[in-house]
Motif scaffolding. Structure first.
Motif, PDB file in Angstrom:
ATOM      1  N   GLN A   8       0.847  -1.141   0.133  1.00  0.00           N
ATOM      2  CA  GLN A   8      -0.105  -0.019  -0.075  1.00  0.00           C
ATOM      3  C   GLN A   8       0.936   1.187   0.022  1.00  0.00           C
ATOM      4  O   GLN A   8       0.770   2.263  -0.765  1.00  0.00           O
ATOM      5  N   GLN A   9       1.904   1.368   0.761  1.00  0.00           N
ATOM      6  CA  GLN A   9       2.588   2.588   0.750  1.00  0.00           C
ATOM      7  C   GLN A   9       3.457   2.744  -0.648  1.00  0.00           C
ATOM      8  O   GLN A   9       3.467   3.559  -1.077  1.00  0.00           O
ATOM      9  N   PHE A  10       3.955   1.653  -0.948  1.00  0.00           N
ATOM     10  CA  PHE A  10       4.581   1.689  -2.227  1.00  0.00           C
ATOM     11  C   PHE A  10       3.607   2.174  -3.670  1.00  0.00           C
ATOM     12  O   PHE A  10       3.910   3.272  -4.247  1.00  0.00           O
ATOM     13  N   ARG A  11       2.613   1.614  -3.479  1.00  0.00           N
ATOM     14  CA  ARG A  11       1.378   2.002  -4.665  1.00  0.00           C
ATOM     15  C   ARG A  11       1.217   3.678  -4.256  1.00  0.00           C
ATOM     16  O   ARG A  11       1.053   4.436  -5.346  1.00  0.00           O
ATOM     17  N   HIS A  12       0.909   3.798  -3.131  1.00  0.00           N
ATOM     18  CA  HIS A  12       0.546   5.366  -2.787  1.00  0.00           C
ATOM     19  C   HIS A  12       1.789   6.229  -3.485  1.00  0.00           C
ATOM     20  O   HIS A  12       1.691   7.292  -4.061  1.00  0.00           O
ATOM     21  N   VAL A  13       3.019   5.929  -3.118  1.00  0.00           N
ATOM     22  CA  VAL A  13       4.065   6.750  -3.707  1.00  0.00           C
ATOM     23  C   VAL A  13       4.109   6.723  -5.304  1.00  0.00           C
ATOM     24  O   VAL A  13       4.337   7.892  -5.939  1.00  0.00           O
ATOM     25  N   VAL A  14       4.055   5.340  -5.940  1.00  0.00           N
ATOM     26  CA  VAL A  14       3.931   5.359  -7.360  1.00  0.00           C
ATOM     27  C   VAL A  14       2.860   6.365  -7.893  1.00  0.00           C
ATOM     28  O   VAL A  14       2.888   6.865  -8.891  1.00  0.00           O
ATOM     29  N   LEU A  15       1.545   6.139  -7.487  1.00  0.00           N
ATOM     30  CA  LEU A  15       0.529   7.015  -7.767  1.00  0.00           C
ATOM     31  C   LEU A  15       0.885   8.785  -7.908  1.00  0.00           C
ATOM     32  O   LEU A  15       0.658   9.265  -8.801  1.00  0.00           O
ATOM     33  N   GLU A  16       1.639   8.874  -6.749  1.00  0.00           N
ATOM     34  CA  GLU A  16       2.063  10.239  -6.572  1.00  0.00           C
ATOM     35  C   GLU A  16       2.932  10.914  -7.813  1.00  0.00           C
ATOM     36  O   GLU A  16       2.922  11.694  -8.285  1.00  0.00           O
ATOM     37  N   PHE A  17       3.973   9.598  -7.776  1.00  0.00           N
ATOM     38  CA  PHE A  17       4.905  10.014  -8.968  1.00  0.00           C
ATOM     39  C   PHE A  17       4.164  10.099 -10.294  1.00  0.00           C
ATOM     40  O   PHE A  17       4.646  10.889 -11.081  1.00  0.00           O
ATOM     41  N   ALA A  18       3.458   9.303 -10.604  1.00  0.00           N
ATOM     42  CA  ALA A  18       2.848   9.145 -11.846  1.00  0.00           C
ATOM     43  C   ALA A  18       1.942  10.341 -12.019  1.00  0.00           C
ATOM     44  O   ALA A  18       2.093  11.050 -13.398  1.00  0.00           O
ATOM     45  N   GLU A  19       1.531  11.111 -11.290  1.00  0.00           N
ATOM     46  CA  GLU A  19       0.521  12.438 -11.448  1.00  0.00           C
ATOM     47  C   GLU A  19       1.575  13.369 -11.770  1.00  0.00           C
ATOM     48  O   GLU A  19       1.325  14.177 -12.651  1.00  0.00           O
ATOM     49  N   LEU A  20       2.706  13.452 -10.939  1.00  0.00           N
ATOM     50  CA  LEU A  20       3.743  14.616 -11.144  1.00  0.00           C
ATOM     51  C   LEU A  20       4.300  14.259 -12.493  1.00  0.00           C
ATOM     52  O   LEU A  20       4.578  15.321 -13.220  1.00  0.00           O
ATOM     53  N   PHE A  21       4.751  13.103 -12.858  1.00  0.00           N
ATOM     54  CA  PHE A  21       5.604  12.692 -13.857  1.00  0.00           C
ATOM     55  C   PHE A  21       4.774  13.211 -15.224  1.00  0.00           C
ATOM     56  O   PHE A  21       4.938  13.723 -15.995  1.00  0.00           O
ATOM     57  N   ALA A 237      11.978  15.477 -23.719  1.00  0.00           N
ATOM     58  CA  ALA A 237      11.603  15.983 -22.503  1.00  0.00           C
ATOM     59  C   ALA A 237      12.755  15.922 -21.658  1.00  0.00           C
ATOM     60  O   ALA A 237      13.946  14.839 -21.758  1.00  0.00           O
ATOM     61  N   GLU A 238      12.952  16.638 -20.337  1.00  0.00           N
ATOM     62  CA  GLU A 238      13.918  16.216 -19.676  1.00  0.00           C
ATOM     63  C   GLU A 238      14.069  15.004 -18.799  1.00  0.00           C
ATOM     64  O   GLU A 238      13.553  14.987 -17.555  1.00  0.00           O
ATOM     65  N   TRP A 239      14.252  14.103 -19.312  1.00  0.00           N
ATOM     66  CA  TRP A 239      14.116  12.690 -18.496  1.00  0.00           C
ATOM     67  C   TRP A 239      14.948  12.602 -17.498  1.00  0.00           C
ATOM     68  O   TRP A 239      14.779  12.003 -16.575  1.00  0.00           O
ATOM     69  N   ASP A 240      16.242  13.057 -17.352  1.00  0.00           N
ATOM     70  CA  ASP A 240      16.960  13.049 -16.167  1.00  0.00           C
ATOM     71  C   ASP A 240      16.324  13.670 -15.131  1.00  0.00           C
ATOM     72  O   ASP A 240      16.282  13.294 -13.820  1.00  0.00           O
ATOM     73  N   THR A 241      15.399  15.061 -15.048  1.00  0.00           N
ATOM     74  CA  THR A 241      14.643  15.664 -14.313  1.00  0.00           C
ATOM     75  C   THR A 241      13.496  14.815 -13.673  1.00  0.00           C
ATOM     76  O   THR A 241      13.301  14.443 -12.490  1.00  0.00           O
ATOM     77  N   LEU A 242      13.096  13.847 -14.604  1.00  0.00           N
ATOM     78  CA  LEU A 242      11.847  13.354 -14.203  1.00  0.00           C
ATOM     79  C   LEU A 242      12.138  11.678 -13.402  1.00  0.00           C
ATOM     80  O   LEU A 242      11.531  11.589 -12.685  1.00  0.00           O
ATOM     81  N   LEU A 243      13.133  11.392 -14.186  1.00  0.00           N
ATOM     82  CA  LEU A 243      13.549  10.317 -13.063  1.00  0.00           C
ATOM     83  C   LEU A 243      14.395  10.473 -11.791  1.00  0.00           C
ATOM     84  O   LEU A 243      14.228   9.800 -10.971  1.00  0.00           O
ATOM     85  N   PHE A 244      14.956  11.792 -11.728  1.00  0.00           N
ATOM     86  CA  PHE A 244      15.413  12.353 -10.461  1.00  0.00           C
ATOM     87  C   PHE A 244      14.042  12.311  -9.353  1.00  0.00           C
ATOM     88  O   PHE A 244      14.400  11.992  -8.427  1.00  0.00           O
ATOM     89  N   PHE A 245      12.888  12.720 -10.122  1.00  0.00           N
ATOM     90  CA  PHE A 245      11.911  12.701  -9.045  1.00  0.00           C
ATOM     91  C   PHE A 245      11.383  11.516  -8.691  1.00  0.00           C
ATOM     92  O   PHE A 245      10.988  11.488  -7.527  1.00  0.00           O
ATOM     93  N   TYR A 246      11.646  10.295  -9.460  1.00  0.00           N
ATOM     94  CA  TYR A 246      11.187   9.265  -9.114  1.00  0.00           C
ATOM     95  C   TYR A 246      12.045   8.942  -7.653  1.00  0.00           C
ATOM     96  O   TYR A 246      11.570   8.295  -6.834  1.00  0.00           O
ATOM     97  N   GLY A 247      13.392   8.833  -8.013  1.00  0.00           N
ATOM     98  CA  GLY A 247      14.333   8.626  -6.966  1.00  0.00           C
ATOM     99  C   GLY A 247      13.947   9.185  -5.501  1.00  0.00           C
ATOM    100  O   GLY A 247      13.725   8.511  -4.279  1.00  0.00           O
ATOM    101  N   ILE A 248      13.596  10.695  -5.682  1.00  0.00           N
ATOM    102  CA  ILE A 248      13.480  11.488  -4.524  1.00  0.00           C
ATOM    103  C   ILE A 248      11.966  11.075  -3.836  1.00  0.00           C
ATOM    104  O   ILE A 248      12.029  10.901  -2.521  1.00  0.00           O
TER     105      ILE A 248
END
Length: 336
Positions: A8-21, A237-248
Motif C-alpha cells: 500500500q505504501q509503495f502504491r501510494h508513492v507510485v501514484l503520486e509520482f505518476a501524477e507528477l510525472f 523532454a528532460e528525462w533526467d529531471t523526471l527520473l530524479f523525481f522518482y528517486g526522491i
C-alpha cells in the motif's frame, strides 16, 4: 504490521509520482513545441535587435521571467531567458553575470505564486493544501523578492547599448496556435480540478491529446524540413529531471513510511513553531534542494493553517536563489 502494508505504501508513492510525472511531461512537451516552432527565438531577436541599452534589457528580461515563470515553470523560463541574456550580452561579463542572476531570482520569485511555477508549488496544489486561487495571496511578497535584488543589481549594469546581429526570426507555422492550446490546457486543468475535483494530471493529458491532434495536421499540411513531429518533441523532454523525481519520491516516501519524517517534523515544527520552521525550510532549500524538503514536509503533514502553507511555498520557492546550487534554474544557468 499488516501483510499488505508495504504494498500500500509503495502504491501510494507510485501514484503520486505518476501524477507528477505526466503533469511535467506535458508541460515540457508544450515548451519544447514552442521552442521548436521558434517562438522563443523570435523573442530573443526582438530583445537583442531593438537598440535597447543593457539596463533596459536587464529590466525587460527580468520582468518577462517573472511573469513567464508562473506559466512555464522556473527552470524552463531560466533556460529560455538565460539564452536571451547571453545573446544580447555577447560575452560582456559585466552585463551577463548580473543579467543571469537576475533571471534566476525573477524566475524563482515568479514561480512561487502559481501552482505551475515550481515543482514544490505543484506538489502543494496537487495535495490540496492550497487551492489554485489562494496562491495569488503571495503575489506581493513574490514581487518584493524579485524587485529588491533586481534594484540592487541594476546599479552594476553597464550603461551601454549593445550592437544587435540584425537577424530576423520568423515563427514557424502553428507556433501561435500551440501557445493558445497551452493556455487552454492550463485553463482546463484548473477548471477540472476546481469544479470536478479531478487530479490536475487529467487536464494536462487532455492537453497533450490536443497537441498531438494539432501536430498531426501540422505534419500533413507542412511536410519538409520544418516538419512538426510530436514524438521527436516528447523525446526531448528532460528525462533526467523526471527520473530524479522518482528517486526522491521513493526515498522520502520510504523514510515517511518508517516514521522518520514524523520525528523530524515533530522536532522542527513543535520546538520552533511553524513560522520559524518554514523560514528554516527556505534557507535549507538553498543548500539541499527545495523538492525533497517540501515533499518531506508534505508527507509528514504538520498541523498548519493556509497562511503557513503559503509561507513554506514562498520561502522554499525563493530560498533557492540564495546559492547557485539552490534551485534548478540556478544550476542550469551556472552550466551556461
Amino acid at each position: 504490521i499488516p501483510s499488505h502494508w508495504a504494498e500500500q505504501q509503495f502504491r501510494h508513492v507510485v501514484l503520486e509520482f505518476a501524477e507528477l510525472f505526466f503533469f511535467l511531461f506535458v508541460a515540457m512537451a508544450y515548451v519544447n513545441s514552442l521552442t521548436e516552432r521558434r517562438m522563443f527565438d523570435a523573442l530573443c531577436a526582438w530583445l537583442s535587435n531593438n537598440g535597447f541599452s543593457y539596463k533596459k534589457i536587464f529590466i525587460i528580461s527580468g520582468v518577462i521571467a517573472f511573469f513567464l515563470s508562473p506559466i512555464a515553470d522556473n527552470l524552463t523560463t531560466a533556460l529560455i531567458l538565460g539564452t536571451v541574456v547571453m545573446v544580447a550580452g555577447r560575452g560582456n561579463k559585466a552585463f551577463v553575470v548580473p543579467g543571469l542572476i537576475n533571471i534566476v531570482v525573477a524566475a524563482n520569485a515568479g514561480g512561487a505564486f502559481s501552482p505551475f511555477g515550481d515543482i514544490t508549488t505543484l506538489m502543494v496544489w496537487q495535495r490540496g493544501f492550497v487551492s489554485f486561487f489562494d496562491f495569488f495571496n503571495i503575489f506581493l511578497p513574490s514581487v518584493i523578492n524579485y524587485v529588491v535584488p533586481a534594484a540592487i543589481m541594476y546599479f552594476a549594469i553597464p550603461n551601454e547599448v549593445p550592437k544587435g546581429d540584425g537577424k530576423k526570426v520568423t515563427i514557424l507555422p502553428g507556433g501561435k496556435v500551440i501557445a493558445f492550446l497551452g493556455i487552454l490546457t492550463i485553463t482546463l486543468t484548473v477548471t477540472g480540478h476546481n469544479v470536478l475535483h479531478m487530479p490536475p494530471v487529467l487536464g494536462m493529458m487532455f492537453g497533450l491529446g490536443m497537441l498531438g491532434t494539432y501536430g498531426y495536421f501540422l505534419k500533413t499540411k507542412f511536410p519538409g524540413k520544418n516538419k512538426f513531429d510530436i514524438f521527436v518533441i516528447t523525446g526531448r523532454a528532460e528525462w533526467d529531471t523526471l527520473l530524479f523525481f522518482y528517486g526522491i519520491l521513493v526515498a522520502v516516501g520510504g523514510l515517511a513510511s518508517l516514521g522518520y519524517l514524523n520525528l523530524i517534523s515533530g522536532g522542527m515544527y513543535e520546538t520552533l513553531g511553524p513560522t520559524y520552521a518554514n523560514i528554516l525550510v527556505g534557507i535549507l532549500s538553498a543548500i539541499i534542494d527545495n523538492i525533497p524538503i517540501v515533499y518531506a514536509v508534505l508527507t509528514a503533514h504538520p498541523a498548519m493553517d493556509l497562511g503557513q502553507w503559503l509561507l513554506i511555498t514562498l520561502t522554499a520557492g525563493v530560498g533557492g536563489s540564495l546559492l547557485s546550487i539552490g534551485s534548478a534554474a540556478g544550476v542550469a544557468l551556472m552550466g551556461q
